[in-house]
Motif scaffolding. Structure first.
Motif, PDB file in Angstrom:
ATOM      1  N   CYS A 294       0.839  -1.223   0.000  1.00 31.40           N
ATOM      2  CA  CYS A 294       0.000   0.000   0.000  1.00 31.40           C
ATOM      3  C   CYS A 294       0.865   1.261   0.000  1.00 31.40           C
ATOM      4  CB  CYS A 294      -0.920   0.011   1.219  1.00 31.40           C
ATOM      5  SG  CYS A 294      -1.880   1.544   1.319  1.00 31.40           S
ATOM      6  N   PRO A 295       0.777   2.067  -1.066  1.00 35.15           N
ATOM      7  CA  PRO A 295       1.627   3.268  -1.135  1.00 35.15           C
ATOM      8  C   PRO A 295       1.242   4.321  -0.086  1.00 35.15           C
ATOM      9  CG  PRO A 295       0.060   3.238  -2.962  1.00 35.15           C
ATOM     10  CD  PRO A 295      -0.095   1.934  -2.255  1.00 35.15           C
ATOM     11  N   LYS A 296       0.059   4.236   0.475  1.00 34.18           N
ATOM     12  CA  LYS A 296      -0.378   5.210   1.486  1.00 34.18           C
ATOM     13  C   LYS A 296      -0.223   4.667   2.910  1.00 34.18           C
ATOM     14  CE  LYS A 296      -1.612   8.598   0.092  1.00 34.18           C
ATOM     15  NZ  LYS A 296      -0.772   9.712  -0.424  1.00 34.18           N
ATOM     16  N   ILE A 298      -1.612   2.375   4.644  1.00 30.06           N
ATOM     17  CA  ILE A 298      -2.846   2.199   5.429  1.00 30.06           C
ATOM     18  C   ILE A 298      -2.798   0.807   6.072  1.00 30.06           C
ATOM     19  CG2 ILE A 298      -5.377   2.114   5.335  1.00 30.06           C
ATOM     20  CD1 ILE A 298      -5.137   3.855   2.737  1.00 30.06           C
ATOM     21  N   ILE A 300      -4.600  -1.665   6.714  1.00 34.33           N
ATOM     22  CA  ILE A 300      -5.957  -2.042   6.294  1.00 34.33           C
ATOM     23  C   ILE A 300      -6.665  -2.970   7.298  1.00 34.33           C
ATOM     24  CG2 ILE A 300      -7.280  -3.164   4.438  1.00 34.33           C
ATOM     25  CD1 ILE A 300      -4.883  -2.195   2.560  1.00 34.33           C
ATOM     26  N   CYS A 337      -6.805   6.533   0.893  1.00 35.25           N
ATOM     27  CA  CYS A 337      -6.709   5.542  -0.186  1.00 35.25           C
ATOM     28  C   CYS A 337      -6.846   6.210  -1.552  1.00 35.25           C
ATOM     29  CB  CYS A 337      -7.809   4.498   0.013  1.00 35.25           C
ATOM     30  SG  CYS A 337      -7.945   3.355  -1.345  1.00 35.25           S
ATOM     31  N   ILE A 338      -5.944   5.858  -2.479  1.00 33.49           N
ATOM     32  CA  ILE A 338      -5.987   6.454  -3.823  1.00 33.49           C
ATOM     33  C   ILE A 338      -6.579   5.497  -4.859  1.00 33.49           C
ATOM     34  CG2 ILE A 338      -4.088   8.100  -3.504  1.00 33.49           C
ATOM     35  CD1 ILE A 338      -2.251   5.950  -4.828  1.00 33.49           C
ATOM     36  N   GLY A 339      -7.044   4.329  -4.388  1.00 35.14           N
ATOM     37  CA  GLY A 339      -7.749   3.418  -5.301  1.00 35.14           C
ATOM     38  C   GLY A 339      -6.862   2.678  -6.277  1.00 35.14           C
ATOM     39  N   CYS A 340      -5.581   2.473  -5.948  1.00 29.97           N
ATOM     40  CA  CYS A 340      -4.689   1.785  -6.895  1.00 29.97           C
ATOM     41  C   CYS A 340      -5.006   0.281  -6.986  1.00 29.97           C
ATOM     42  CB  CYS A 340      -3.230   1.976  -6.482  1.00 29.97           C
ATOM     43  SG  CYS A 340      -2.806   1.172  -4.919  1.00 29.97           S
ATOM     44  N   ARG A 341      -5.683  -0.255  -5.999  1.00 36.30           N
ATOM     45  CA  ARG A 341      -6.169  -1.651  -5.932  1.00 36.30           C
ATOM     46  C   ARG A 341      -5.064  -2.696  -5.816  1.00 36.30           C
ATOM     47  NH1 ARG A 341     -11.605  -1.303  -6.480  1.00 36.30           N
ATOM     48  NH2 ARG A 341     -12.342   0.436  -7.709  1.00 36.30           N
ATOM     49  N   CYS A 343      -3.857  -3.691  -3.095  1.00 35.14           N
ATOM     50  CA  CYS A 343      -4.295  -4.499  -1.953  1.00 35.14           C
ATOM     51  C   CYS A 343      -5.321  -5.543  -2.396  1.00 35.14           C
ATOM     52  CB  CYS A 343      -4.901  -3.595  -0.888  1.00 35.14           C
ATOM     53  SG  CYS A 343      -6.165  -2.492  -1.551  1.00 35.14           S
ATOM     54  N   VAL A 354     -11.179  -1.066  -1.631  1.00 42.25           N
ATOM     55  CA  VAL A 354     -11.288   0.370  -1.923  1.00 42.25           C
ATOM     56  C   VAL A 354     -12.658   0.899  -1.479  1.00 42.25           C
ATOM     57  CG1 VAL A 354     -11.297   2.097  -3.757  1.00 42.25           C
ATOM     58  CG2 VAL A 354      -9.628   0.231  -3.811  1.00 42.25           C
ATOM     59  N   LEU A 357     -13.012   0.796   2.325  1.00 42.58           N
ATOM     60  CA  LEU A 357     -12.311   1.882   3.021  1.00 42.58           C
ATOM     61  C   LEU A 357     -13.100   3.189   2.959  1.00 42.58           C
ATOM     62  CD1 LEU A 357      -8.545   1.242   2.135  1.00 42.58           C
ATOM     63  CD2 LEU A 357      -9.604   1.141   4.391  1.00 42.58           C
TER      64      LEU A 357
HETATM   65  S1  SF4 Z   1      -6.182   0.799  -3.107  1.00 37.61           S
HETATM   66 FE1  SF4 Z   1      -5.305  -0.444  -1.470  1.00 37.61          FE
HETATM   67  S2  SF4 Z   1      -3.087  -0.374  -1.823  1.00 37.61           S
HETATM   68 FE2  SF4 Z   1      -3.970   1.319  -3.003  1.00 37.61          FE
HETATM   69  S3  SF4 Z   1      -3.921   3.093  -1.633  1.00 37.61           S
HETATM   70 FE3  SF4 Z   1      -5.923   2.132  -1.334  1.00 37.61          FE
HETATM   71  S4  SF4 Z   1      -5.618   0.772   0.374  1.00 37.61           S
HETATM   72 FE4  SF4 Z   1      -3.580   1.269  -0.364  1.00 37.61          FE
END
Ligand code: SF4
Ligand code: SF4
Length: 366
Positions: A294-296, A298, A300, A337-341, A343, A354, A357
């Motif tokens: 996870c780049p942020k 989090i 989870i 969360c930036i939604g990169c998926r 995770c 996503v 969260l």
């Molecule tokens: S989509 Fe998943 S990996 Fe990407 S920023 Fe959100 S929680 Fe982190």
């Protein structure tokens, strides 16, 4: 029945420095072995678990007094970390010359290609011929169609590890019941993982615990879940990821004095299942496979745990305190969360992290 409890080494106790607490693990392992249990379950990706197993068990007990299962992480193979390199590293980390049980870890659609590309099936068969693997299997997180296909393509496997618990028996994202039936049709012995669903079935809300107490007073929720899994025909081992001596003691007693579930107990479990399915909780098992990418940053599973505590107990103060501590430790907020998926690709429970969260953020980031 007594030997069917396996010591899962995924959630071991930690010391104040945040490292696995080897003296405490050693005490737990000693109790486990002294009471006649033998099976330990670790994996390449359970951080430091293989080394902890070596220090707590292998260095302190004769090799013939225990059996050990470990797992190859196909998604971490690359040009330099080949199956041979990873396997030898695991033997060295565990301090053994062979694995009693060795598995391809977490087979699911996104991971099959990696195992194929690296020829891992044939690699394990070769290691079995060399005596370095005694029993070869795989752990599975996909649907029954994929499981059927794998067992048709690979009749050579000796056993399969499945997620089985009463709450997931008819869950169409986990398929405990359907996958169990596929293994039975193929005559494959089953190792059960997540029998208490990452702890969710061990910590029930008071009104659900009362339903179990009404049919069998004084027994833990975890003991019902373990007996449910161990009562199934064809199950050779039930893994429990034990984190402290009290859990260990409760589990040992459950298996030492094993009794299959009665009809009344099954009815109580059905009621608990219905209530759990109706509650708006997130079925995260805290495996933490999603966290590293996870780049942020989090946390989870911890964020989901805070949310579940609110949904289960209706109490906001402790979960908010816990969530605040996570943020103070430098973890990202649910709303970051930036939604990169990344995770979601790693999640064996197929959770839509996503969107979950977003829902959690509306409660915790207010
Ligand atoms: S989509 Fe998943 S990996 Fe990407 S920023 Fe959100 S929680 Fe982190
Ligand atoms: S969200 Fe999925 S991958 Fe992450 S800890 Fe929970 S179950 Fe495991």
């Amino acid at each position: 029945m007594e030997n069917k409890l396996g010591f899962g080494l995924m959630r071991l106790p930690k010391n104040e420095a945040g490292e696995i607490d080897i003296p405490r693990v050693s005490e737990m392992a000693d109790a486990f072995l002294a009471r006649g249990f033998t099976y330990f379950d670790t994996a390449y990706v359970y951080a430091s678990s293989e080394v902890a197993f070596r220090e707590a068990v292998v260095r302190r007990h004769p090799r013939e007094s225990f059996t050990v299962a470990s797992k190859m992480a196909g998604w971490q193979l690359n040009d330099t970390r080949t199956p041979e390199v990873m396997f030898n590293e695991q033997l060295e980390r565990c301090g053994v010359t062979y694995f009693d049980y060795y598995l391809l870890h977490s087979l699911q659609p996104s991971r099959i290609a990696g195992y194929e590309k690296n020829d891992c099936w044939n690699f394990c068969l070769q290691k079995k011929k060399e005596g370095k693997i005694r029993n070869f299997g795989f752990s599975f997180h996909g649907d029954p169609v994929l499981l059927e296909q794998l067992l048709n393509d690979h009749p050579e496997v000796d056993f399969v590890q499945l997620q089985i618990n009463y709450a997931d028996w008819e869950n169409n994202a986990i398929w405990s019941g359907e996958n169990y039936r596929v293994c039975r049709r193929h005559n494959k012995p089953i190792v059960v993982m997540e029998p208490v669903k990452g702890g969710l079935l061990a910590n029930l809300a008071p009104e659900l615990q009362q339903k179990l107490d009404a049919v069998r007073p004084g027994k833990s929720a975890a003991s019902f879940a373990l007996r449910y899994a161990a009562s199934l025909e064809g199950v050779m081992m039930v893994l429990s990821g034990m984190s402290d001596a009290a859990q260990m003691e409760d589990n040992l007693r459950t298996f030492e004095q094993f009794e299959p579930l009665t009809d009344d107990e099954r009815r109580a479990i059905d009621e608990v299942t219905k209530a759990l399915l109706a509650a708006d909780t997130i079925p995260c098992t805290s495996c933490r496979y999603c966290v590293a990418g996870c780049p942020k940053h989090i946390a989870i599973p911890d964020v989901f745990k805070s949310y579940n505590m609110i949904q289960t107990y209706g109490d906001h103060s402790r979960p908010h305190l816990y969530y605040g501590e996570l943020l103070a430790q430098g973890n990202g907020r649910a709303g970051d969360c930036i939604g990169c998926r990344r995770c979601e690709a790693a999640c064996p429970q197929h959770l839509e992290i996503v969107s979950l969260l977003k829902k959690v953020s509306a409660v915790l980031d207010r």
